[in-house]
Design a protein around this motif. Structure first.
Motif, short mmCIF file in Angstrom:
data_model
loop_
_atom_site.label_atom_id
_atom_site.label_comp_id
_atom_site.label_asym_id
_atom_site.label_seq_id
_atom_site.Cartn_x
_atom_site.Cartn_y
_atom_site.Cartn_z
N LYS A 1 132.29 -35.00 -13.43
CA LYS A 1 132.88 -35.42 -12.45
C LYS A 1 132.24 -35.63 -10.98
O LYS A 1 132.27 -36.35 -10.41
CB LYS A 1 134.15 -34.32 -12.16
CG LYS A 1 135.17 -34.53 -13.19
CD LYS A 1 136.19 -33.30 -13.12
CE LYS A 1 137.27 -33.47 -14.26
NZ LYS A 1 137.96 -32.33 -13.98
N ASP B 1 130.55 -39.03 -11.09
CA ASP B 1 131.34 -40.00 -10.85
C ASP B 1 131.75 -39.93 -9.49
O ASP B 1 131.79 -41.06 -8.68
CB ASP B 1 132.92 -39.56 -11.63
CG ASP B 1 132.70 -39.90 -13.19
OD1 ASP B 1 131.88 -40.53 -13.46
OD2 ASP B 1 133.78 -39.64 -13.60
N ASN B 2 131.93 -38.74 -8.76
CA ASN B 2 132.05 -38.93 -7.19
C ASN B 2 131.08 -39.41 -6.32
O ASN B 2 131.05 -40.17 -5.45
CB ASN B 2 132.62 -37.48 -6.84
CG ASN B 2 133.84 -36.95 -7.11
OD1 ASN B 2 134.68 -37.67 -7.58
ND2 ASN B 2 133.92 -35.82 -7.39
N ILE C 1 131.59 -31.42 -17.96
CA ILE C 1 132.76 -31.90 -17.34
C ILE C 1 132.63 -31.87 -16.02
O ILE C 1 132.71 -32.67 -15.02
CB ILE C 1 134.22 -31.52 -17.75
CG1 ILE C 1 134.32 -31.73 -19.16
CG2 ILE C 1 135.15 -32.04 -16.99
CD1 ILE C 1 134.46 -33.14 -19.65
N GLN C 2 132.17 -30.73 -15.46
CA GLN C 2 132.18 -30.58 -13.92
C GLN C 2 131.11 -31.48 -13.52
O GLN C 2 131.00 -32.18 -12.38
CB GLN C 2 131.82 -29.23 -13.55
CG GLN C 2 132.87 -28.03 -13.69
CD GLN C 2 132.39 -26.76 -13.17
OE1 GLN C 2 131.52 -26.46 -13.16
NE2 GLN C 2 133.51 -25.86 -13.15
#
Length: 66
Positions: free
Chosen positions: A27, A30-31, A23-24
């Motif tokens: 994310k 995504d950033n 998940i990290q």
């Protein structure tokens, strides 16, 4: 994966750690993607401004030379 199955798998500590790391990473990606998209559009805006400036300078130079 259904929430029920995911919840069962995440009861295991090692699985939870792998999932949290995943998940990290998602994310962070995504950033990075969002920043790259923003940079792309900023560059496109700069290109358009430079093209317009080039046209404006070209027009003025052409008028002054006549």
């Amino acid at each position: 994966m259904s929430k029920f199955i995911r919840d069962i798998l995440l009861q295991d500590t090692e699985s939870r750690q792998h999932y949290d790391k995943f998940i990290q990473n998602v994310k962070a990606l995504d950033n990075t993607r969002d920043a790259s998209i923003d940079e792309y559009f900023n560059i496109q805006d700069q290109i358009n401004r430079l093209k317009q400036n080039q046209k404006d300078i070209g027009d003025i130079t052409g008028i002054n030379n006549k």
